[in-house]
Design a protein around this motif. Structure first.
Motif, PDB file in Angstrom:
ATOM      1  N   GLN B   1      67.324  75.416  47.744  1.00  0.00           N
ATOM      2  CA  GLN B   1      66.541  74.304  48.279  1.00  0.00           C
ATOM      3  C   GLN B   1      66.408  74.483  49.793  1.00  0.00           C
ATOM      4  N   VAL B   2      65.174  74.519  50.265  1.00  0.00           N
ATOM      5  CA  VAL B   2      64.945  74.707  51.690  1.00  0.00           C
ATOM      6  C   VAL B   2      65.551  73.545  52.467  1.00  0.00           C
ATOM      7  N   GLN B   3      66.072  73.852  53.646  1.00  0.00           N
ATOM      8  CA  GLN B   3      66.613  72.817  54.523  1.00  0.00           C
ATOM      9  C   GLN B   3      65.936  72.892  55.871  1.00  0.00           C
ATOM     10  N   LEU B   4      65.689  71.735  56.458  1.00  0.00           N
ATOM     11  CA  LEU B   4      65.042  71.658  57.760  1.00  0.00           C
ATOM     12  C   LEU B   4      65.891  70.803  58.684  1.00  0.00           C
ATOM     13  N   GLN B   5      65.965  71.208  59.950  1.00  0.00           N
ATOM     14  CA  GLN B   5      66.770  70.482  60.921  1.00  0.00           C
ATOM     15  C   GLN B   5      66.018  70.386  62.236  1.00  0.00           C
ATOM     16  N   GLU B   6      65.772  69.139  62.674  1.00  0.00           N
ATOM     17  CA  GLU B   6      65.107  68.924  63.943  1.00  0.00           C
ATOM     18  C   GLU B   6      66.108  68.993  65.099  1.00  0.00           C
ATOM     19  N   SER B   7      65.629  69.423  66.245  1.00  0.00           N
ATOM     20  CA  SER B   7      66.446  69.412  67.455  1.00  0.00           C
ATOM     21  C   SER B   7      65.518  69.249  68.649  1.00  0.00           C
ATOM     22  N   GLY B   8      66.079  68.763  69.755  1.00  0.00           N
ATOM     23  CA  GLY B   8      65.280  68.608  70.956  1.00  0.00           C
ATOM     24  C   GLY B   8      65.684  67.390  71.754  1.00  0.00           C
ATOM     25  N   SER B   9      64.884  67.104  72.736  1.00  0.00           N
ATOM     26  CA  SER B   9      65.197  66.018  73.670  1.00  0.00           C
ATOM     27  C   SER B   9      65.077  64.661  72.990  1.00  0.00           C
ATOM     28  N   GLY B  10      66.137  63.848  73.137  1.00  0.00           N
ATOM     29  CA  GLY B  10      66.127  62.522  72.533  1.00  0.00           C
ATOM     30  C   GLY B  10      65.638  61.445  73.487  1.00  0.00           C
ATOM     31  N   LEU B  11      65.565  61.776  74.758  1.00  0.00           N
ATOM     32  CA  LEU B  11      65.109  60.822  75.769  1.00  0.00           C
ATOM     33  C   LEU B  11      64.105  61.517  76.674  1.00  0.00           C
ATOM     34  N   VAL B  12      62.911  60.948  76.755  1.00  0.00           N
ATOM     35  CA  VAL B  12      61.843  61.532  77.550  1.00  0.00           C
ATOM     36  C   VAL B  12      61.282  60.446  78.471  1.00  0.00           C
ATOM     37  N   LYS B  13      61.007  60.817  79.701  1.00  0.00           N
ATOM     38  CA  LYS B  13      60.436  59.857  80.641  1.00  0.00           C
ATOM     39  C   LYS B  13      58.936  59.710  80.406  1.00  0.00           C
ATOM     40  N   PRO B  14      58.409  58.532  80.665  1.00  0.00           N
ATOM     41  CA  PRO B  14      56.958  58.335  80.529  1.00  0.00           C
ATOM     42  C   PRO B  14      56.197  59.357  81.361  1.00  0.00           C
ATOM     43  N   SER B  15      55.088  59.809  80.805  1.00  0.00           N
ATOM     44  CA  SER B  15      54.166  60.797  81.374  1.00  0.00           C
ATOM     45  C   SER B  15      54.674  62.230  81.225  1.00  0.00           C
ATOM     46  N   GLN B  16      55.912  62.411  80.772  1.00  0.00           N
ATOM     47  CA  GLN B  16      56.429  63.764  80.593  1.00  0.00           C
ATOM     48  C   GLN B  16      56.141  64.289  79.187  1.00  0.00           C
ATOM     49  N   THR B  17      56.681  65.453  78.878  1.00  0.00           N
ATOM     50  CA  THR B  17      56.383  66.133  77.616  1.00  0.00           C
ATOM     51  C   THR B  17      57.570  66.095  76.664  1.00  0.00           C
ATOM     52  N   LEU B  18      57.290  65.681  75.445  1.00  0.00           N
ATOM     53  CA  LEU B  18      58.280  65.665  74.369  1.00  0.00           C
ATOM     54  C   LEU B  18      58.260  67.036  73.705  1.00  0.00           C
ATOM     55  N   SER B  19      59.438  67.615  73.511  1.00  0.00           N
ATOM     56  CA  SER B  19      59.530  68.929  72.848  1.00  0.00           C
ATOM     57  C   SER B  19      60.588  68.885  71.765  1.00  0.00           C
ATOM     58  N   LEU B  20      60.182  69.249  70.568  1.00  0.00           N
ATOM     59  CA  LEU B  20      61.099  69.292  69.430  1.00  0.00           C
ATOM     60  C   LEU B  20      60.928  70.600  68.672  1.00  0.00           C
ATOM     61  N   THR B  21      62.021  71.029  68.057  1.00  0.00           N
ATOM     62  CA  THR B  21      61.993  72.249  67.248  1.00  0.00           C
ATOM     63  C   THR B  21      62.578  71.940  65.883  1.00  0.00           C
ATOM     64  N   CYS B  22      62.035  72.569  64.874  1.00  0.00           N
ATOM     65  CA  CYS B  22      62.539  72.444  63.509  1.00  0.00           C
ATOM     66  C   CYS B  22      62.974  73.821  63.027  1.00  0.00           C
ATOM     67  N   THR B  23      64.209  73.928  62.586  1.00  0.00           N
ATOM     68  CA  THR B  23      64.743  75.190  62.090  1.00  0.00           C
ATOM     69  C   THR B  23      64.786  75.163  60.568  1.00  0.00           C
ATOM     70  N   VAL B  24      64.246  76.195  59.968  1.00  0.00           N
ATOM     71  CA  VAL B  24      64.165  76.306  58.505  1.00  0.00           C
ATOM     72  C   VAL B  24      65.283  77.207  58.005  1.00  0.00           C
ATOM     73  N   SER B  25      66.023  76.727  57.023  1.00  0.00           N
ATOM     74  CA  SER B  25      67.070  77.550  56.422  1.00  0.00           C
ATOM     75  C   SER B  25      67.004  77.436  54.902  1.00  0.00           C
ATOM     76  N   ARG B  26      67.662  78.364  54.247  1.00  0.00           N
ATOM     77  CA  ARG B  26      67.699  78.405  52.779  1.00  0.00           C
ATOM     78  C   ARG B  26      66.310  78.439  52.166  1.00  0.00           C
ATOM     79  N   GLY B  27      65.395  79.127  52.801  1.00  0.00           N
ATOM     80  CA  GLY B  27      64.065  79.251  52.249  1.00  0.00           C
ATOM     81  C   GLY B  27      63.211  80.071  53.191  1.00  0.00           C
ATOM     82  N   ALA B  28      62.084  80.559  52.674  1.00  0.00           N
ATOM     83  CA  ALA B  28      61.207  81.399  53.479  1.00  0.00           C
ATOM     84  C   ALA B  28      60.457  80.567  54.512  1.00  0.00           C
TER      85      ALA B  28
END
Lengths: 105, 119
Positions: B1-28
Motif C-alpha cells: 500500500q503506497v504511503q504519502l507523507q507531507e513535510s514543510g513549513s507550518g507557519l508562513v508570513k503573509p505575502s510570502q511563499t508556502l512550500s510543501l513536499t510529499c514523499t512517496v513510499s511503498r509504491g512507484a
C-alpha cells in the motif's frame, strides 16, 4: 457545485442511512465518496458512483446518475460515525461537497 | 500500500511563499494511470483541490489558484512539491497530498500538514 444534504444526520448504531449529493450540472458517473474522521486524511470509499474502493466493506454502497447521487450505509457501526464528502470529477476543476456529518443518536 | 507523507513549513508570513513536499513510499512514483495531487481544507470548510502533477511533470491547476501555484516532481527523490506564492490568511488550512487515479479520484492520502499564515 456539489451540494450535500443534510449537513448533519443523527442515527443510531445498527440502523441504515442514506446520504445525498446533488450536482449543479450533469456529471454522468464521475462521482466519488470519502470518509473523514477528526480532521485526518480522507479515505476513498466509492468511485465511479458505485464501485467500492479496495478494502471497503459491502455495507457501503453508492448509486445515482446525472445530478443526483447517494451513499448508503446499510448497518452503522461505531466506526462509521464520521464526516462524508462527495466529489465530482467529470467537470474541471474537480470539486467536493460541503460534507455530511454522521453522529450517534 | 503506497504511503504519502507531507513535510514543510507550518507557519508562513503573509505575502510570502508556502512550500510543501510529499514523499512517496511503498509504491512507484511513476505508476501507469496515476498522478499526484494536492488538496487543502481550510478550518470548517470543504476540501479544495489545488492541482495535480504526473511523473513527467504535466500539471493541472485549479483555476482559482493557478496564478499562485506551482507543482514539481522529483522522481529520483520520490517526491513531489507544492509552492503557493503571495499567501494570505485565507490560505491557512490543512494541506493533503494524494495519489490520483486517471486525474479523477484520490485513492491514497497523506496524513495532512497544518499550515498557518500569520505575521
Amino acid at each position: 457545485v456539489m451540494t450535500q444534504s443534510p449537513a448533519t444526520l443523527s442515527v443510531s448504531p445498527g440502523e441504515g442511512v442514506t446520504l445525498s449529493c446533488r450536482a449543479s450540472q450533469d456529471v454522468t458517473n464521475g462521482v466519488a465518496w470519502y470518509q473523514q474522521k477528526h480532521g485526518r486524511a480522507p479515505r476513498l470509499l466509492i468511485y465511479g458512483v458505485s464501485t467500492r474502493a479496495t478494502g471497503i466493506p459491502a455495507t457501503f454502497s453508492g448509486n445515482g446518475s446525472a445530478t443526483e447521487f447517494a451513499l448508503t450505509i446499510s448497518s452503522l457501526q461505531t466506526e462509521d460515525f464520521a464526516l462524508y464528502y462527495c466529489q465530482q470529477y467529470k467537470m474541471r476543476p474537480t470539486t467536493f461537497g460541503q460534507g455530511t456529518r454522521l453522529e450517534i443518536k | 500500500q503506497v504511503q504519502l507523507q507531507e513535510s514543510g513549513s507550518g507557519l508562513v508570513k503573509p505575502s510570502q511563499t508556502l512550500s510543501l513536499t510529499c514523499t512517496v513510499s511503498r509504491g512507484a512514483i511513476n505508476p501507469a494511470g496515476y498522478s499526484w495531487g494536492w488538496i487543502r481544507q481550510a478550518p470548517g470548510k470543504a476540501l479544495e483541490w489545488i492541482g495535480n502533477i504526473d511523473h513527467v511533470g504535466t500539471t493541472y491547476y485549479n483555476p482559482s489558484l493557478r496564478s499562485r501555484v506551482a507543482l514539481s516532481v522529483d522522481t529520483f527523490r520520490r517526491q513531489f512539491s507544492l509552492r503557493l506564492t503571495s499567501v494570505t490568511a485565507a490560505d491557512t488550512a490543512i494541506y493533503f497530498c494524494a495519489r490520483v487515479k486517471w486525474d479523477n479520484w484520490f485513492d491514497s492520502w497523506g496524513h495532512g500538514t497544518h499550515v498557518f499564515v500569520s505575521s
